[in-house]
Design a protein around this motif. Sequence first.
Motif, short mmCIF file in Angstrom:
data_model
loop_
_atom_site.label_atom_id
_atom_site.label_comp_id
_atom_site.label_asym_id
_atom_site.label_seq_id
_atom_site.Cartn_x
_atom_site.Cartn_y
_atom_site.Cartn_z
N ILE A 12 -3.59 -11.03 1.41
CA ILE A 12 -3.22 -10.45 2.71
C ILE A 12 -1.79 -9.91 2.69
O ILE A 12 -1.53 -8.83 3.20
N ALA A 13 -0.89 -10.64 2.08
CA ALA A 13 0.51 -10.21 2.03
C ALA A 13 0.63 -8.88 1.28
O ALA A 13 1.39 -8.00 1.68
N GLU A 14 -0.10 -8.74 0.18
CA GLU A 14 -0.06 -7.49 -0.59
C GLU A 14 -0.62 -6.33 0.21
O GLU A 14 -0.08 -5.23 0.18
N VAL A 15 -1.71 -6.57 0.93
CA VAL A 15 -2.33 -5.52 1.73
C VAL A 15 -1.38 -5.09 2.85
O VAL A 15 -1.19 -3.91 3.10
N ARG A 16 -0.75 -6.06 3.51
CA ARG A 16 0.17 -5.75 4.61
C ARG A 16 1.40 -5.01 4.13
O ARG A 16 1.95 -4.19 4.86
N SER A 17 1.85 -5.28 2.91
CA SER A 17 3.07 -4.64 2.41
C SER A 17 2.76 -3.39 1.60
O SER A 17 3.65 -2.81 0.98
N PHE A 18 1.51 -2.95 1.59
CA PHE A 18 1.10 -1.78 0.83
C PHE A 18 1.81 -0.54 1.34
O PHE A 18 1.89 -0.29 2.54
N ASP A 19 2.35 0.25 0.41
CA ASP A 19 3.11 1.44 0.78
C ASP A 19 2.22 2.67 0.74
O ASP A 19 1.85 3.14 -0.33
N LYS A 20 1.85 3.18 1.90
CA LYS A 20 0.96 4.33 1.98
C LYS A 20 1.64 5.63 1.57
O LYS A 20 0.97 6.62 1.30
N THR A 21 2.96 5.64 1.51
CA THR A 21 3.68 6.89 1.20
C THR A 21 3.45 7.33 -0.24
O THR A 21 3.63 8.50 -0.56
N ASN A 22 3.01 6.40 -1.10
CA ASN A 22 2.75 6.77 -2.49
C ASN A 22 1.39 7.42 -2.70
O ASN A 22 1.12 7.96 -3.77
N LEU A 23 0.53 7.36 -1.67
CA LEU A 23 -0.80 7.93 -1.80
C LEU A 23 -0.73 9.45 -1.76
O LEU A 23 0.08 10.03 -1.05
N LYS A 24 -1.61 10.08 -2.52
CA LYS A 24 -1.68 11.54 -2.50
C LYS A 24 -2.42 11.99 -1.24
O LYS A 24 -3.40 11.40 -0.85
N LYS A 25 -1.91 13.05 -0.65
CA LYS A 25 -2.59 13.63 0.51
C LYS A 25 -3.62 14.63 0.00
O LYS A 25 -3.29 15.53 -0.77
#
Length: 46
Positions: A12-25
């Motif tokens: 859960i901690a990893e999912v909550r701290s996941f950085d969406k900015t690294n994902l490709k649009k």
Amino acid sequence: CLFPTPKDKPGIAEVRSFDKTNLKKTQEKKTLLTKETIKQEKAESS
């Protein structure tokens, strides 16, 4: 803990701290075919 998590799945901690900015649009959107589109494609292919 009611559900033991497998080691290969994030916690859960990893999912909550996941950085969406690294994902490709991506611009591509998948649209569902209508019956008319399917009929038209079948008519074109045969």
